[in-house]
Design an enzyme around this catalytic site. Structure first.
Site, PDB file in Angstrom:
ATOM      1  N   THR A 285      39.486  36.876  26.813  1.00 38.83           N
ATOM      2  CA  THR A 285      40.401  37.521  27.754  1.00 38.83           C
ATOM      3  C   THR A 285      41.672  36.685  27.848  1.00 38.83           C
ATOM      4  O   THR A 285      41.656  35.502  27.499  1.00 38.83           O
ATOM      5  CB  THR A 285      39.765  37.597  29.143  1.00 38.83           C
ATOM      6  OG1 THR A 285      39.437  36.262  29.533  1.00 38.83           O
ATOM      7  CG2 THR A 285      38.510  38.434  29.140  1.00 38.83           C
TER       8      THR A 285
ATOM      9  N   GLU B 146      37.465  43.714  27.864  1.00 36.31           N
ATOM     10  CA  GLU B 146      36.067  43.906  28.279  1.00 36.31           C
ATOM     11  C   GLU B 146      35.553  45.320  28.041  1.00 36.31           C
ATOM     12  O   GLU B 146      34.359  45.573  28.173  1.00 36.31           O
ATOM     13  CB  GLU B 146      35.926  43.588  29.777  1.00 36.31           C
ATOM     14  CG  GLU B 146      35.980  42.108  30.118  1.00 36.31           C
ATOM     15  CD  GLU B 146      37.383  41.597  30.385  1.00 36.31           C
ATOM     16  OE1 GLU B 146      38.344  42.212  29.880  1.00 36.31           O
ATOM     17  OE2 GLU B 146      37.516  40.588  31.097  1.00 36.31           O
TER      18      GLU B 146
ATOM     19  N   LYS C 226      49.593  42.835  50.184  1.00 34.75           N
ATOM     20  CA  LYS C 226      48.919  43.231  51.420  1.00 34.75           C
ATOM     21  C   LYS C 226      49.905  43.039  52.560  1.00 34.75           C
ATOM     22  O   LYS C 226      50.209  41.915  52.956  1.00 34.75           O
ATOM     23  CB  LYS C 226      47.646  42.411  51.604  1.00 34.75           C
ATOM     24  CG  LYS C 226      46.650  42.784  50.514  1.00 34.75           C
ATOM     25  CD  LYS C 226      45.309  42.127  50.624  1.00 34.75           C
ATOM     26  CE  LYS C 226      44.428  42.677  49.500  1.00 34.75           C
ATOM     27  NZ  LYS C 226      43.371  41.832  49.082  1.00 34.75           N
TER      28      LYS C 226
ATOM     29  N   TRP D  97      48.009  48.256  51.653  1.00 35.78           N
ATOM     30  CA  TRP D  97      48.303  47.780  50.303  1.00 35.78           C
ATOM     31  C   TRP D  97      49.546  48.467  49.737  1.00 35.78           C
ATOM     32  O   TRP D  97      49.717  49.682  49.881  1.00 35.78           O
ATOM     33  CB  TRP D  97      47.114  48.046  49.373  1.00 35.78           C
ATOM     34  CG  TRP D  97      45.918  47.194  49.678  1.00 35.78           C
ATOM     35  CD1 TRP D  97      45.759  46.347  50.746  1.00 35.78           C
ATOM     36  CD2 TRP D  97      44.716  47.101  48.915  1.00 35.78           C
ATOM     37  NE1 TRP D  97      44.539  45.735  50.693  1.00 35.78           N
ATOM     38  CE2 TRP D  97      43.868  46.176  49.583  1.00 35.78           C
ATOM     39  CE3 TRP D  97      44.257  47.698  47.742  1.00 35.78           C
ATOM     40  CZ2 TRP D  97      42.599  45.839  49.108  1.00 35.78           C
ATOM     41  CZ3 TRP D  97      42.997  47.364  47.272  1.00 35.78           C
ATOM     42  CH2 TRP D  97      42.190  46.435  47.940  1.00 35.78           C
TER      43      TRP D  97
HETATM   44  P1  AMP Z   1      43.727  42.918  28.304  1.00 29.92           P
HETATM   45  O1  AMP Z   1      42.288  42.587  28.387  1.00 29.92           O
HETATM   46  O2  AMP Z   1      44.580  41.755  27.943  1.00 29.92           O
HETATM   47  O3  AMP Z   1      43.983  44.088  27.440  1.00 29.92           O
HETATM   48  O4  AMP Z   1      44.207  43.299  29.780  1.00 29.92           O
HETATM   49  C1  AMP Z   1      43.605  44.344  30.491  1.00 29.92           C
HETATM   50  C2  AMP Z   1      44.386  44.645  31.726  1.00 29.92           C
HETATM   51  O5  AMP Z   1      45.672  45.162  31.403  1.00 29.92           O
HETATM   52  C3  AMP Z   1      43.765  45.727  32.577  1.00 29.92           C
HETATM   53  O6  AMP Z   1      42.711  45.247  33.371  1.00 29.92           O
HETATM   54  C4  AMP Z   1      44.964  46.195  33.381  1.00 29.92           C
HETATM   55  O7  AMP Z   1      45.240  45.336  34.460  1.00 29.92           O
HETATM   56  C5  AMP Z   1      46.089  46.081  32.384  1.00 29.92           C
HETATM   57  N1  AMP Z   1      46.348  47.390  31.767  1.00 29.92           N
HETATM   58  C6  AMP Z   1      45.901  47.856  30.596  1.00 29.92           C
HETATM   59  N2  AMP Z   1      46.369  49.093  30.359  1.00 29.92           N
HETATM   60  C7  AMP Z   1      47.128  49.423  31.422  1.00 29.92           C
HETATM   61  C8  AMP Z   1      47.883  50.578  31.793  1.00 29.92           C
HETATM   62  N3  AMP Z   1      47.986  51.623  31.001  1.00 29.92           N
HETATM   63  N4  AMP Z   1      48.514  50.554  32.983  1.00 29.92           N
HETATM   64  C9  AMP Z   1      48.446  49.485  33.799  1.00 29.92           C
HETATM   65  N5  AMP Z   1      47.764  48.368  33.499  1.00 29.92           N
HETATM   66  C10 AMP Z   1      47.106  48.339  32.332  1.00 29.92           C
END
Ligand code: AMP
Length: 548
Positions: free
Chosen positions: A185, A330, A439, A444
């Site tokens: 991650t 994930e 917050k 929110w």
């Molecule tokens: P990663 O594991 O680096 O791909 O990051 C995942 C995170 O990216 C998610 O939990 C979201 O917070 C953010 N994310 C992914 N796709 C989107 C989307 N279309 N809009 C907003 N946030 C997103």
């Protein structure tokens, strides 16, 4: 009673076998790291991937061992992927945009024994080699001619290894639940954690993403995954393109607007996938040079929320359909896509746009629920914010080596760390990361929503909203704006632009014009860094209160 169908383990080597057998001549085109465009086919990539497996065996790699790649999207990277996974080793994709110490931590944590690297990353590896004692071999994804300048002690030449090894190699033959790939991650809080995909989870993810309402690519498509293979498996495209026999176009290391446009046109690309910042660069390039994409039909945008202005530009100026997607490392990574349902498809384009801007609905294989901090389920009414929880056969069950402990709730759902709403059409909308949501007075405020609207201002290049401490309301929003080159603007201009588009109490207490909005290793706005940079910032409204 057991069913009586064949036992055919779902292992990913079968995907490339299929591509070789039924789409063997279909092209894979890459902008090589050395410069020239390189053309190959699924058939050739299959043969070379087998040679990779044999080369790894000679180097002592056993099933289950971790073998890393530090590489751009190219055909050599695809060969290494399938070669590693086919023989039962675990392909660990490293993100070169991580800080050196994070990269080092990840390699050591994964116990990578071999690293396949592009020439580009030799300086990082040279710097870190002494701190990564588990790495026994570094294989440079290049030919002998380009090895001349390589000074990394013991570095091996990829093309030489391939020439020394045969294509005679048996793939698969192991349990479909065996580990196939490892991806860490982004680690915005604490150390990065490893997500260990199995052959079965990757195979199922591939089948699901092929659906028309998901990626929906076919043998007639030419696909350009700008999203890197090290960012959540290029959203599965290195598997799904092979599975359907789509022509695959790899951009290598050149992801700027001009280079992407050139490939879109020269290779007649019909489908592409990338994060919003990449598309923003492409649009800027097309506008500045009065260009249009002539074959592109559909783009999938995810990784961060897609701004309205981007969807409109693609749709109205270029006739390209945009699919907004949400997912995470994930979830393998696709979790939801904003493809229309029957009811939405009947709406007029403006009404449909409201749904395109949401992150969308889950395909079969993904279960979603919203809950509050007390773990109670929340309604799908389109307005109630809650923690987004996800479950399914390609969703993480636990992190590699048990990091983070028990990560599923009593019903087996994983907490995404995202805050979202789900409307009565089943469309999920991310309103924030749980740690970014503001917050204010017990309610929110969605930073993402304000950012998306603000970035629609013609002078805005990039916007970020963060919460700043307030003595009465706990936190209030501050809008940071990076202006378009040469543009000038006032705070009032931006506040006026937001007026009527967001609830009055969401209006930022301050607007700051900044030279830089930092992006993290996967192209997302790095709010942690922004907060660090603004550690001494005091809201004007808080100052006023303090002096009152
Ligand atoms: P990663 O594991 O680096 O791909 O990051 C995942 C995170 O990216 C998610 O939990 C979201 O917070 C953010 N994310 C992914 N796709 C989107 C989307 N279309 N809009 C907003 N946030 C997103």
């Amino acid at each position: 009673m057991h069913g009586l169908m064949q036992d055919w383990p779902l292992t990913v080597d079968k995907i490339l076998d299929h591509a070789k057998n039924w789409h063997g001549d279909r092209e894979i085109v890459s902008r090589s790291v050395e410069g020239p465009i390189v053309r190959t086919t699924y058939g050739q990539v299959h043969d070379r991937a087998k040679r990779v497996s044999n080369a790894l065996k000679v180097l002592g790699i056993q099933p289950g061992d971790r073998v890393a790649t530090l590489a751009w999207n190219t055909s050599r990277h695809i060969e290494a992927w399938y070669g590693i996974m086919g023989m039962g080793a675990v392909c660990h994709t490293l993100n070169p945009r991580l800080f050196a110490e994070q990269l080092c931590y990840i390699v050591n944590h994964a116990e990578d024994q071999v690293i396949f690297t592009d020439l580009t990353f030799l300086p990082i590896l040279t710097e870190l080699q002494a701190q990564m004692p588990c790495v026994k071999h570094v294989i440079v994804l290049t030919d002998e001619a380009h090895m001349a300048g390589v000074t990394l002690p013991g570095a091996l030449c990829y093309e030489t290894l391939l020439a020394q090894n045969s294509t005679d190699c048996v793939w698969g033959g192991f349990d479909e639940n065996s580990a196939a790939a490892l991806c860490y991650t982004s680690g915005t809080t604490g150390n990065p954690k490893g997500v260990l995909y199995s052959h079965r989870s990757n195979f199922l993810h591939t089948l699901v993403t092929m659906g028309k309402d998901v990626m929906g690519i076919s043998a007639t498509d030419t696909v350009l995954p700008v999203v890197p293979m090290f960012h959540a498996n290029a959203w599965g495209l290195a598997f799904s393109c092979a599975a359907v026999g789509a022509k695959l176009v790899n951009p290598g290391q050149k992801l700027d607007g001009a280079s992407i446009y050139e490939l879109l046109e020269s290779e007649e690309v019909t489908f592409s996938a990338a994060v919003p910042t990449v598309w923003q660069m492409l649009l800027t390039h097309m506008r500045e040079n009065n260009l249009k994409p002539s074959t592109l039909k559909r783009v999938v945008i995810g990784g961060s929320a897609v701004p309205e202005a981007l969807v409109r530009a693609f749709r109205d100026d270029y006739g390209v359909s945009v699919t907004h997607a949400w997912g995470m490392t994930e979830t393998s990574p696709l979790g939801t896509l904003a493809t229309p349902t029957g009811a939405i498809a009947k709406m007029d384009p403006e009404a449909q746009l409201r749904f395109t801007l949401k992150q969308g609905r889950p395909p079969v294989g993904i279960e979603l629920k919203l809950e509050n901090d007390a773990g109670e389920r929340l309604p799908h009414d389109g307005t109630t914010f809650g923690r987004l929880m996800v479950k399914g056969p390609f969703v993480v069950g636990e992190y590699f080596k048990g990091d983070g402990g028990e990560i599923l709730d009593d019903e087996g759902f994983f907490d995404t760390g995202d805050v979202a709403t789900i409307d009565d059409y089943g469309f999920m909308q991310i309103t924030d990361r749980a740690k970014d949501v503001i917050k204010s007075g017990g309610e929110w405020i969605s930073t993402i929503e304000i950012e998306n609207i603000a970035v629609g201002h013609e002078k805005a290049f990039l916007c970020a909203v963060i919460g700043a401490a307030h003595p009465k309301w706990d936190e209030r929003p501050v809008l940071l704006v990076k202006l378009m080159p040469g543009a000038e603007a006032t705070k009032e201009e931006f506040l006026g632009f937001l007026e009527g588009k967001i609830a009055k109490w969401w209006t930022p207490d301050d607007v700051l014009f900044v030279d830089d909005i930092p992006l993290g290793a996967t192209g997302k706005i790095d709010k942690k860094l922004i907060r660090q940079r603004m550690a001494d910032y005091v809201l004007p409204t808080a100052k006023a209160k303090a002096t009152a």
